[in-house]
Scaffold this motif. Structure first.
Motif, mmCIF file in Angstrom:
data_model
loop_
_atom_site.group_PDB
_atom_site.id
_atom_site.type_symbol
_atom_site.label_atom_id
_atom_site.label_comp_id
_atom_site.label_asym_id
_atom_site.label_seq_id
_atom_site.Cartn_x
_atom_site.Cartn_y
_atom_site.Cartn_z
ATOM 1 N N SER A 124 0.327 -0.253 9.443
ATOM 2 C CA SER A 124 0.921 -1.576 9.243
ATOM 3 C C SER A 124 0.116 -2.334 8.179
ATOM 4 O O SER A 124 -0.834 -1.795 7.623
ATOM 5 C CB SER A 124 0.919 -2.362 10.555
ATOM 6 O OG SER A 124 -0.386 -2.863 10.814
ATOM 7 N N TYR A 125 0.516 -3.578 7.924
ATOM 8 C CA TYR A 125 -0.225 -4.425 6.983
ATOM 9 C C TYR A 125 -0.966 -5.529 7.733
ATOM 10 O O TYR A 125 -1.260 -6.571 7.178
ATOM 11 C CB TYR A 125 0.730 -5.040 5.949
ATOM 12 C CG TYR A 125 1.007 -4.170 4.738
ATOM 13 C CD1 TYR A 125 0.880 -2.781 4.794
ATOM 14 C CD2 TYR A 125 1.397 -4.750 3.537
ATOM 15 C CE1 TYR A 125 1.146 -2.000 3.682
ATOM 16 C CE2 TYR A 125 1.664 -3.974 2.418
ATOM 17 C CZ TYR A 125 1.539 -2.602 2.492
ATOM 18 O OH TYR A 125 1.806 -1.840 1.390
ATOM 19 N N CYS A 126 -1.215 -5.357 9.036
ATOM 20 C CA CYS A 126 -1.961 -6.353 9.804
ATOM 21 C C CYS A 126 -3.313 -5.772 10.220
ATOM 22 O O CYS A 126 -3.459 -4.557 10.333
ATOM 23 C CB CYS A 126 -1.170 -6.778 11.037
ATOM 24 S SG CYS A 126 0.333 -7.675 10.619
ATOM 25 N N GLY B 112 -2.345 8.939 5.911
ATOM 26 C CA GLY B 112 -1.257 8.750 6.873
ATOM 27 C C GLY B 112 0.093 8.977 6.197
ATOM 28 O O GLY B 112 0.971 9.653 6.739
ATOM 29 N N HIS B 113 0.252 8.447 4.973
ATOM 30 C CA HIS B 113 1.480 8.742 4.211
ATOM 31 C C HIS B 113 1.581 10.239 3.947
ATOM 32 O O HIS B 113 2.669 10.809 3.915
ATOM 33 C CB HIS B 113 1.474 7.985 2.886
ATOM 34 C CG HIS B 113 1.703 6.507 3.029
ATOM 35 N ND1 HIS B 113 2.744 5.988 3.759
ATOM 36 C CD2 HIS B 113 1.020 5.442 2.527
ATOM 37 C CE1 HIS B 113 2.696 4.664 3.694
ATOM 38 N NE2 HIS B 113 1.656 4.302 2.963
ATOM 39 N N GLY B 114 0.430 10.880 3.759
ATOM 40 C CA GLY B 114 0.397 12.324 3.521
ATOM 41 C C GLY B 114 0.914 13.121 4.711
ATOM 42 O O GLY B 114 1.448 14.214 4.548
ATOM 43 N N LEU C 24 -7.818 6.429 5.292
ATOM 44 C CA LEU C 24 -7.074 6.692 6.532
ATOM 45 C C LEU C 24 -5.591 6.357 6.358
ATOM 46 O O LEU C 24 -4.710 7.130 6.737
ATOM 47 C CB LEU C 24 -7.679 5.882 7.683
ATOM 48 C CG LEU C 24 -6.952 5.953 9.024
ATOM 49 C CD1 LEU C 24 -6.939 7.368 9.582
ATOM 50 C CD2 LEU C 24 -7.596 5.012 10.047
ATOM 51 N N HIS C 25 -5.305 5.196 5.763
ATOM 52 C CA HIS C 25 -3.924 4.755 5.566
ATOM 53 C C HIS C 25 -3.180 5.683 4.595
ATOM 54 O O HIS C 25 -2.063 6.128 4.875
ATOM 55 C CB HIS C 25 -3.923 3.312 5.056
ATOM 56 C CG HIS C 25 -2.563 2.766 4.771
ATOM 57 N ND1 HIS C 25 -1.884 1.977 5.673
ATOM 58 C CD2 HIS C 25 -1.747 2.905 3.709
ATOM 59 C CE1 HIS C 25 -0.707 1.648 5.159
ATOM 60 N NE2 HIS C 25 -0.601 2.203 3.962
ATOM 61 N N GLU C 26 -3.804 5.978 3.473
ATOM 62 C CA GLU C 26 -3.122 6.787 2.441
ATOM 63 C C GLU C 26 -2.840 8.200 2.922
ATOM 64 O O GLU C 26 -1.775 8.751 2.656
ATOM 65 C CB GLU C 26 -3.950 6.831 1.152
ATOM 66 C CG GLU C 26 -4.061 5.499 0.425
ATOM 67 C CD GLU C 26 -2.717 4.920 0.036
ATOM 68 O OE1 GLU C 26 -1.736 5.677 -0.082
ATOM 69 O OE2 GLU C 26 -2.648 3.698 -0.126
ATOM 70 N N GLN D 180 6.947 4.583 -0.842
ATOM 71 C CA GLN D 180 6.455 3.279 -0.419
ATOM 72 C C GLN D 180 5.137 3.052 -1.112
ATOM 73 O O GLN D 180 4.312 3.950 -1.156
ATOM 74 C CB GLN D 180 6.202 3.280 1.085
ATOM 75 C CG GLN D 180 7.387 2.873 1.888
ATOM 76 C CD GLN D 180 7.049 2.819 3.350
ATOM 77 O OE1 GLN D 180 6.424 3.701 3.891
ATOM 78 N NE2 GLN D 180 7.458 1.760 3.988
ATOM 79 N N GLY D 181 4.935 1.890 -1.612
ATOM 80 C CA GLY D 181 3.640 1.609 -2.206
ATOM 81 C C GLY D 181 2.597 1.714 -1.126
ATOM 82 O O GLY D 181 2.778 1.244 -0.022
ATOM 83 N N GLY D 182 1.516 2.341 -1.451
ATOM 84 C CA GLY D 182 0.457 2.472 -0.470
ATOM 85 C C GLY D 182 -0.598 1.432 -0.720
ATOM 86 O O GLY D 182 -0.397 0.494 -1.466
ATOM 87 N N GLY D 183 -1.724 1.640 -0.066
ATOM 88 C CA GLY D 183 -2.880 0.810 -0.357
ATOM 89 C C GLY D 183 -2.798 -0.555 0.264
ATOM 90 O O GLY D 183 -3.785 -1.258 0.334
ATOM 91 N N CYS D 184 -1.657 -0.939 0.741
ATOM 92 C CA CYS D 184 -1.515 -2.204 1.437
ATOM 93 C C CYS D 184 -1.789 -3.372 0.516
ATOM 94 O O CYS D 184 -2.903 -3.582 0.078
ATOM 95 C CB CYS D 184 -2.399 -2.245 2.661
ATOM 96 S SG CYS D 184 -1.855 -1.017 3.831
ATOM 97 N N ALA E 65 5.571 6.396 7.654
ATOM 98 C CA ALA E 65 5.974 5.198 6.921
ATOM 99 C C ALA E 65 5.148 4.016 7.418
ATOM 100 O O ALA E 65 4.399 4.132 8.391
ATOM 101 C CB ALA E 65 7.454 4.936 7.155
ATOM 102 N N HIS E 66 5.304 2.872 6.754
ATOM 103 C CA HIS E 66 4.634 1.667 7.226
ATOM 104 C C HIS E 66 5.199 1.258 8.586
ATOM 105 O O HIS E 66 6.327 1.603 8.928
ATOM 106 C CB HIS E 66 4.807 0.530 6.218
ATOM 107 C CG HIS E 66 3.975 0.735 4.986
ATOM 108 N ND1 HIS E 66 4.301 0.184 3.775
ATOM 109 C CD2 HIS E 66 2.833 1.431 4.794
ATOM 110 C CE1 HIS E 66 3.390 0.541 2.880
ATOM 111 N NE2 HIS E 66 2.491 1.297 3.479
ATOM 112 N N THR E 67 4.391 0.512 9.346
ATOM 113 C CA THR E 67 4.842 0.054 10.661
ATOM 114 C C THR E 67 4.946 -1.469 10.651
ATOM 115 O O THR E 67 4.322 -2.140 9.821
ATOM 116 C CB THR E 67 3.908 0.577 11.758
ATOM 117 O OG1 THR E 67 2.551 0.408 11.358
ATOM 118 C CG2 THR E 67 4.148 2.056 11.979
HETATM 119 ZN ZN LIG Z 1 0.946 2.299 2.591
#
Ligand SMILES: [Zn+2]
Length: 733
Positions: free
Chosen positions: A372-374, A318-320, A314-316, A495-499, A324-326
């Motif tokens: 986001s990363y949370c 999202g970059h597609g 889902l996150h990756e 941006q690095g993905g994958g968190c 961007a990160h939130t």
């Molecule tokens: Zn990411």
């Protein structure tokens, strides 16, 4: 048993004092509808009661619903008396608008388990909104959920007497689809990049490439959280045989790891071979046992993650979609436009979300946006709005107003040589997506003055690579050094993905090292290709004396469901690499099958190809030019259906007696959905439903097993998931 309401009304004997009409109106006040919320992932409802900044509020039900996705309708009920009114139940009538003003009946729904609630005189907003156990709930099935809908809730008491009715009109007019093309990655290599010191090297491991069913089940969270219909569009965009473990150390600020970078360039190459389509998102799917340090990586439609990692997919992707990160956690540079949903923490989703498969509610106080990363994470109001009408979801709107039809169809519009597969609904998009002849250059910018090129190919592809353009330019020059065409290098991992991938330190866009792709218009053969800035040339390649040739292609099906290809190759260039493409439309449109093949033979997987006749061709790149072979014809064998359980997920914990969704994906081997009649659901061995998307009541507390049986064309596939049900109150916080 008489209700409290009955007792009060009979004791006061309203009829004698007030006459029958007025007493009935007072009876109606026993329980009333306080409001109706129709929700699929996130929704506005009485926003002024919790969002303190008026700028972030929306009208009730103003988040558009996706057509052909189930919706939960939550009816908020109040007691009109000083005390609670137990046993309030009712029905929900669904009508669909036609011609802008006629309401046609669709269905009358019974409430979901437990089927009745106790109406309270007052309720705390966050408590009531935060639990589906405190509302009377109805589920509009996917097949009925489209168009402009009028929802009428009628409350009754236990004896069936009418208490109150109330209506809302909601929009389920957005029709769009999750469209994923999976690049399947097999692995053969060391079990780790960091073997223990002073020990012999551990033996290599071999992991098979994931299947289309693996892609579908890994996309379950994305299908659930995004504004898309319940059935996605999945296809295989070729297979990569990867040999490097991905648990190598992170590179400094910004990069994921060296081996991740190598995988990203291979994914970019494969995507180019597939035409770099702009109406889908590509996703590299790794085997579940793949050694990783960073769980997933990538950006701009080139993400990758492991089978079963639903949150990473889902996150990756999202970059597609360009997100961007939130702003929460160590997410690096974040989206400056992300709203501050006061009084909630930064990157709050902004409203109450719902998982329609389970009825779980996500409160905005404790749930973060999925970019986001949370954690925990869910779809936010902000990203939902940006996904509505997104070109990579093939969006269209369902319109029923009078005389609309004459504006809707596109008259006899046809693109003769190219129609994407599957075609988008709108022919203008076909025109936009027509692939152009391009020279694709893929590689890594190692430092300020060092560029490494891994692939040069002349193919037909959508000519804008996703990703941010950098200051460097690729140029095609003629024999006198004059520029024939040029294009910027696009950074593939901004941006690095994958968190967790690139948390340490900030990295500026365009700061090496990064993987890149440039697509120059293929206007002429030319004499040289260069990469550089205005001041300096960093890389150069001259045309070889003669162009490459590829001929004599032979194809032979193998026992393992693949094809062994042999060809004759001649090239005088610096590098030599073969790709394979397939077509089932007589070569009108070609799809990527394999890339990075050395030598003059290879065994290639046929996963994802439709059964029946297909053409294969070999492309030979010499680092400057590309030669195409004559196509060879093969017969792709019929295979069993691709089947996945999306809910209940394996290992899920559900509430006994609550609504439970049995939701699956069933397609033929090429990804075409099978009809609902092909699908049968068993719960602990007993038949409970048919079709890919149905609701049952979750069984009594304990361990259970759901099984989906799919039968098509004489083949049968069976998949199961194990889950646990608990009584309410036992759930761990
Ligand atoms: Zn990411």
């Amino acid at each position: 048993m008489p209700t409290i309401l009955d007792e009060i009304t009979s004791a006061l004997d309203f009829r004698r004092f007030l006459g029958p009409e007025l007493s009935d109106r007072l009876r109606l006040r026993g329980a009333t509808v306080d409001g109706i919320e129709a929700t699929q992932t996130i929704q506005y409802y009485h926003a002024a009661q919790h969002l303190t900044d008026p700028a972030t509020r929306g009208n009730d039900n103003s988040v558009v619903l996706a057509a052909f996705k189930p919706a939960w309708v939550r009816v908020y009920v109040r007691s009109g008396l000083v005390s609670a009114v137990p046993g309030v139940t009712g029905s929900l009538t669904v009508e669909r608008r036609r011609l802008g003003f006629i309401w046609n009946p669709v269905a009358t729904l019974a409430p979901q388990a437990p089927g009745s609630i106790t109406a309270q005189p007052t309720a705390d907003y966050a408590t009531e909104r935060g639990s589906t156990a405190l509302t009377l709930n109805f589920i509009i099935p996917a097949a009925d959920c489209y168009g402009v809908l009028r929802l009428t809730a009628a409350l009754t008491d236990a004896g069936g007497r009418s208490l109150d009715t109330s209506s809302v009109v909601v929009n389920a007019t957005l029709q769009q689809t999750l469209r994923l093309r999976g690049i399947m990655i097999s692995y053969s290599g060391p079990p780790t990049a960091v073997p223990p010191p002073n020990a012999p090297p551990p033996p290599n491991i071999n992991l098979a490439a994931p299947t289309l069913a693996n892609l579908q089940s890994t996309a379950s969270r994305a299908l659930l959280a995004m504004p898309v219909q319940s059935t996605g569009n999945f296809a295989v965009a070729g297979t990569i045989a990867f040999t490097l473990p991905l648990d190598d150390a992170r590179t400094g600020a910004g990069g994921c790891s060296v081996n991740w970078g190598t995988l990203l360039t291979q994914l970019a190459t494969q995507r180019t071979n597939d035409g770099n389509r702009s109406d889908v998102v590509y996703f590299g799917l790794l085997p579940a046992g793949m050694p990783v340090n960073v769980p997933g990586c990538g950006n701009n439609g080139l993400g990758a993650g492991r089978v079963g990692d639903v949150a990473t997919l889902l996150h990756e992707i999202g970059h597609g979609y360009g997100f961007a990160h939130t702003p929460c956690g160590a997410a690096g540079t974040t989206d400056a436009n992300y709203p501050n949903y006061k009084p909630y923490p930064s990157a709050s989703i902004g409203e109450f979300g719902i998982d329609i498969s389970t009825g779980n509610v996500f409160p905005p106080l404790a749930t973060s946006d999925y970019m986001s990363y949370c954690f925990p994470q869910w779809m936010s109001l902000y990203q939902h709005e940006r996904l509505v009408g997104h070109t990579r979801l093939d969006p269209s709107w369902i319109v029923d107003t009078p005389l609309w039809e004459q504006y809707a169809p596109w008259k006899d519009y046809l693109v003769p040589d190219y129609i994407p597969d599957p075609p988008p609904g709108d022919p203008w998009k076909v025109a936009q997506m027509r692939p152009d002849p391009v020279i694709s250059i893929i590689g890594v910018v190692r430092s300020e003055n060092e560029v490494e090129v891994t692939s040069v190919a002349r193919v037909r592809a959508v000519s804008t690579p996703p990703g941010r353009a950098t200051a460097l330019r690729a140029r095609l020059l003629d024999a006198d050094g004059r520029e024939l065409a040029r294009a910027p290098l696009h950074e593939l991992a901004v941006q690095g993905g994958g968190c967790g991938c690139c948390g340490d330190g900030e990295r500026k866009p365009g700061e090496p090292p990064y993987t890149f792709q440039a697509m120059i218009a293929d206007v002429a053969p030319g004499a040289a290709l260069t990469i550089g800035s205005a001041e300096a040339t960093l890389w150069q390649r001259r045309a070889p004396e003669r162009p490459p040739r590829v001929s004599g292609v032979r194809a032979e099906l193998t026992q393992s469901g693949g094809v062994r290809l042999r060809w004759k190759a001649e090239s005088a260039g610096e590098s030599r690499e073969a790709w394979v493409q397939w077509s089932n439309r007589e070569g009108k449109v070609w799809h990527g099958l394999a890339t990075g093949l050395a030598g003059a033979e290879a065994e290639v997987s046929l996963a994802g190809l439709p059964a029946g006749e297909a053409l294969l061709r070999v492309l030979l790149h010499d680092g400057f030019h590309t030669a195409y072979s004559e196509p060879v014809r093969i017969e792709v064998p019929r295979r069993p259906p691709e089947t996945a359980i999306l809910a209940p997920a394996d290992g899920a914990v559900l509430v006994a007696g609550a609504p439970m969704r049995v939701w699956g994906a069933a397609t033929d081997s090429a990804g075409t959905p099978l009809p609902d009649e092909s699908c049968l659901w068993l719960l602990d061995g007993k038949e409970v439903g048919r079709g890919t998307d149905a609701w049952v009541t979750a069984p009594a507390a304990g361990e259970h097993r759901a099984t989906l049986i799919v039968r098509a064309e004489g083949e049968e596939t069976r998949v199961s998931s194990s889950f646990t049900t608990i009584r309410v109150g036992e759930r761990e916080c």
